[in-house]
Design an enzyme around this catalytic site. Structure first.
Site, PDB file in Angstrom:
ATOM      1  CD  GLU A  55      -2.798   0.900   2.552  1.00 34.72           C
ATOM      2  OE1 GLU A  55      -3.459   1.895   2.842  1.00 34.72           O
ATOM      3  OE2 GLU A  55      -2.768  -0.135   3.247  1.00 34.72           O
ATOM      4  NE  ARG A 295       3.679  -8.014  11.254  1.00 35.92           N
ATOM      5  CZ  ARG A 295       3.156  -7.208  10.329  1.00 35.92           C
ATOM      6  NH1 ARG A 295       2.147  -7.590   9.593  1.00 35.92           N
ATOM      7  NH2 ARG A 295       3.646  -6.012  10.154  1.00 35.92           N
ATOM      8  CE  LYS A 305       2.858   0.131   5.033  1.00 45.31           C
ATOM      9  NZ  LYS A 305       2.226   0.161   3.748  1.00 45.31           N
TER      10      LYS A 305
HETATM   11  P1  ATP Z   1       1.631  -1.799   8.187  1.00 48.36           P
HETATM   12  O1  ATP Z   1       0.962  -2.796   9.083  1.00 48.36           O
HETATM   13  O2  ATP Z   1       2.860  -1.191   8.788  1.00 48.36           O
HETATM   14  O3  ATP Z   1       0.693  -0.784   7.603  1.00 48.36           O
HETATM   15  P2  ATP Z   1       1.252  -3.424   5.926  1.00 48.36           P
HETATM   16  O4  ATP Z   1       1.420  -4.854   6.126  1.00 48.36           O
HETATM   17  O5  ATP Z   1      -0.133  -2.922   5.888  1.00 48.36           O
HETATM   18  O6  ATP Z   1       2.163  -2.646   6.954  1.00 48.36           O
HETATM   19  P3  ATP Z   1       1.589  -3.266   3.117  1.00 48.36           P
HETATM   20  O7  ATP Z   1       2.106  -2.160   2.294  1.00 48.36           O
HETATM   21  O8  ATP Z   1       0.163  -3.633   2.993  1.00 48.36           O
HETATM   22  O9  ATP Z   1       1.965  -2.925   4.612  1.00 48.36           O
HETATM   23  O10 ATP Z   1       2.487  -4.550   2.909  1.00 48.36           O
HETATM   24  C1  ATP Z   1       2.816  -5.100   1.664  1.00 48.36           C
HETATM   25  C2  ATP Z   1       3.150  -6.546   1.824  1.00 48.36           C
HETATM   26  O11 ATP Z   1       4.215  -6.708   2.746  1.00 48.36           O
HETATM   27  C3  ATP Z   1       1.955  -7.306   2.376  1.00 48.36           C
HETATM   28  O12 ATP Z   1       1.792  -8.471   1.607  1.00 48.36           O
HETATM   29  C4  ATP Z   1       2.338  -7.619   3.785  1.00 48.36           C
HETATM   30  O13 ATP Z   1       1.802  -8.840   4.178  1.00 48.36           O
HETATM   31  C5  ATP Z   1       3.867  -7.660   3.725  1.00 48.36           C
HETATM   32  N1  ATP Z   1       4.437  -7.298   5.027  1.00 48.36           N
HETATM   33  C6  ATP Z   1       4.231  -6.166   5.728  1.00 48.36           C
HETATM   34  N2  ATP Z   1       4.875  -6.204   6.909  1.00 48.36           N
HETATM   35  C7  ATP Z   1       5.523  -7.385   6.957  1.00 48.36           C
HETATM   36  C8  ATP Z   1       6.378  -8.035   7.914  1.00 48.36           C
HETATM   37  N3  ATP Z   1       6.684  -7.467   9.079  1.00 48.36           N
HETATM   38  N4  ATP Z   1       6.858  -9.265   7.613  1.00 48.36           N
HETATM   39  C9  ATP Z   1       6.567  -9.838   6.442  1.00 48.36           C
HETATM   40  N5  ATP Z   1       5.784  -9.293   5.505  1.00 48.36           N
HETATM   41  C10 ATP Z   1       5.256  -8.085   5.740  1.00 48.36           C
HETATM   42 MG    MG Z   2      -1.585  -3.680   4.442  1.00 44.96          MG
END
Ligand code: ATP
Ligand code: MG
Length: 593
Positions: A55, A295, A305
């Protein structure tokens, strides 16, 4: 002076560690599950298509690197599959107000930096969920016509309340039995801008008493009169994640849609939407499938984020690319290499169980990568003057050292030894503690200590000078002219201390930024903790150091091992030949406890 490539790829990188996802893909390939698919132009589709769906509402962090290495890594490792494999880059930009082009650009940069691309057979597969807004809308109408979706006019609070909870079943909305015609008319009016935000939503008609709350008639469209970074003001209704994601996957012919464990409960909804669209003739088998993995949680770091944004906005760090940040731009500026991040991701593997990975695992991956390919250099971080009293003030003695101890073929660094040198402040002690084999002066009738100035001569400490406050400002020594490193006579000298040094005449002044972990608590945001309380106030220290002359032309981002100290990188942003700036990447040993 370009950075040397590691001649032998790390054994960890070529080792394809099996994991549950690879086992699923292997089984699908064995069955030929995705072998007969054609794209819209009749061309066979790859048997493995994954995607990375960030995102664009922030900078990527080390957790995302795990997902990137997994998704793009599978595409790389299954290139041999029938019709190949690919990983799409997809911006999940359905939420209008939070997304910005700055973030899109930084994400593209970060993934490319990690060494991946999304070009398959000459075609670039960079997509935006917002590209599918027309189709998503059309499919929503189809679900309405098939009586699988309805417009609900309850308030957000009522919807929330009537959804129930773990112990209480949900209750049907009074609007649940609107006819498809009425729903269609209302939905079209929602789209045309007739209603304010929150007046109506579109919901799937599943089951308000489903044990899985996610399936209790989830909202899939809401009214938001907001500008979108790509579609501008075209839309005032926006689809939600659970509707958008599975449909985007199906439109892109994704085979394996890999996400983190928190989406496990949403998987039945993912399947429900695609099955429903299959029933109304939009999609056909094989539909994409969602698989969840754990994760990355890294100690002494945060991977949210929102919290990272808070650190930046409250100026607790020097921006998104502060070398202490776990963002990929921060890690890069700190001196991490893409190879070290990929190595780290291979080492931690992929599993279905949540766990914590220790920061030392990430740091060790960098050491292992840089040890093999970083050139060595002498740098005095905390300078103290050493005066060799029996050395001719007009003489400069040429010395040299290998750029890398295991690669004589990389050539040698040249520098001169002269009467006045810089040595490390803590390589001298007036009263040596037990086991201190570096410089100390004569005392109690015993001579001062003897040490070797590496790649130079053996010296014997004769005394020291102090200022009015008693602080040591210079150390005195004599050298032994027949002790030069590399000569046969040098073997006659046995010393326990070996010091690095830089001559005062040719040392280059430099700013060295010594970074430590950003948090003092291994789990700064677990439970009820406020991560701001755990900020390490001493995580950044600026030193005025002297570099050996061979570092004169070091380009930004080149990494070195400063002997006896650790690995350092010429800062990407601030380093110039006239004002050198280096960052500590990681120390030589894991000393953090
Ligand atoms: P946040 O919770 O900080 O907003 P997010 O997971 O919503 O992060 P995205 O931009 O949606 O952020 O993430 C893109 C991809 O990265 C998704 O498929 C998500 O599952 C993966 N991802 C995000 N954080 C992690 C993590 N800590 N470990 C592994 N994969 C991750
Ligand atoms: Mg997300």
């Amino acid at each position: 002076m370009s950075e040397k490539k590691n001649p032998i790829p790390s054994k960890f990188e070529t080792l394809e560690v099996s994991n549950f996802l690879r086992q699923i893909i292997d089984a699908d390939l064995a069955q030929g599950k995705h072998s007969k698919r054609l794209d819209s132009s009749g061309k066979p589709l790859p048997s493995v298509i994954t995607r990375f769906p960030p995102e664009p509402n922030g900078y990527l962090h080390i957790g995302h690197a795990k997902s990137i290495c997994l998704n793009f890594g599978l595409a790389r490792d299954y290139a041999h599959a029938l019709n190949g494999a690919r990983c799409n880059m997809r911006f999940d930009d359905t939420n209008p107000s939070k997304e910005e082009t700055e973030y899109v650009d930084s994400i593209i940069d970060a993934v490319r930096w990690l060494g991946f691309d999304w070009i398959h057979e000459g075609v670039e597969h960079q997509h935006y969920a917002s590209d599918y807004f027309d189709q998503l809308y059309e499919f929503a109408e189809k679900l309405i016509e098939g009586n699988k979706a309805y417009v609900d006019s309850q308030s957000a609070d009522e919807i929330h309340k009537n959804r129930g909870n773990f112990t209480q079943l949900g209750t049907n909305s009074p609007f649940r039995n609107r006819s498809p015609e009425e729903n269609l008319a209302l939905f079209r009016e929602m789209k045309s801008g007739k209603y304010p935000d929150g007046a109506h939503v579109l919901r799937l008609k599943i089951d308000m008493s489903h044990p899985n709350i996610v399936l209790r008639d989830p909202v899939v469209y809401r009214i938001r009169h907001a500008h979108h970074h790509r579609t501008g003001d075209k839309w005032c209704i926006y689809p939600l994640y659970d509707f958008t994601h599975c449909i985007s996957d199906a439109l892109e012919n994704i085979t394996h849609s890999i996400c983190t464990l928190e989406f496990e409960n949403n998987r039945p909804l993912y399947d429900w939407v695609l099955e429903a669209l299959k029933e109304v003739g939009v999609f056909k088998d094989p539909l994409p499938k969602q698989y969840e993995f754990a994760r990355l949680n890294l100690t002494y770091a945060i991977t949210s984020k929102r919290k990272l944004l808070q650190l930046v906005e409250e100026k607790r760090v020097d921006g998104w690319d502060d070398p202490r940040m776990p963002t990929l731009v921060g890690i890069r500026r700190r001196g991490f290499t893409p190879e070290s991040i990929r190595l780290f991701c291979e080492r931690i593997g992929v599993s279905k169980a949540d766990s914590w990975i220790d920061m030392s695992v990430l740091e060790q991956a960098l050491r292992d990568d840089l040890d093999a390919r970083a050139e060595r250099a002498f740098v005095v971080l905390k300078p103290l003057k050493l005066i060799i009293d029996n050395f001719d003030a007009n003489h400069s003695e040429p010395c040299s050292a290998p750029k890398h101890p295991h690669h004589e073929d990389w050539g040698r660094r040249e520098f001169n030894l002269s009467k006045e040198l810089w040595i490390e402040e803590d390589d001298f002690m007036i009263e040596p503690v037990k086991g201190f084999f570096r410089l100390y002066p004569p005392a109690n009738g015993e001579a001062g200590s003897r040490v070797r100035l590496r790649h130079g001569f053996v010296i014997e400490c004769t005394g020291y000078d102090t200022d009015a406050s008693g602080k040591v400002i210079a150390v005195h020594a004599n050298y032994f002219p027949d002790s030069k490193s590399g000569t046969p006579e040098s073997n006659n000298y046995k010393v326990k201390g070996n010091l690095h040094w830089v001559s005062v005449k040719e040392g280059i002044k430099a700013e060295i930024r010594v970074y430590d972990r950003l948090f003092t608590d291994p789990h700064p945001d677990s439970g009820d903790k406020n991560f701001l309380d755990a900020i390490n106030q001493d995580s950044k220290q600026i030193l005025n150091a002297y570099l050996e002359p061979s570092l004169k032309d070091a380009p930004a981002e080149q990494r070195f091992q400063f002997e006896r100290h650790g690995y350092f990188v010429a800062d990407r942003i601030d380093h110039t030949a006239s004002k050198p700036v280096f960052n500590l990447c990681v120390g030589l040993k894991d000393t953090w406890k």
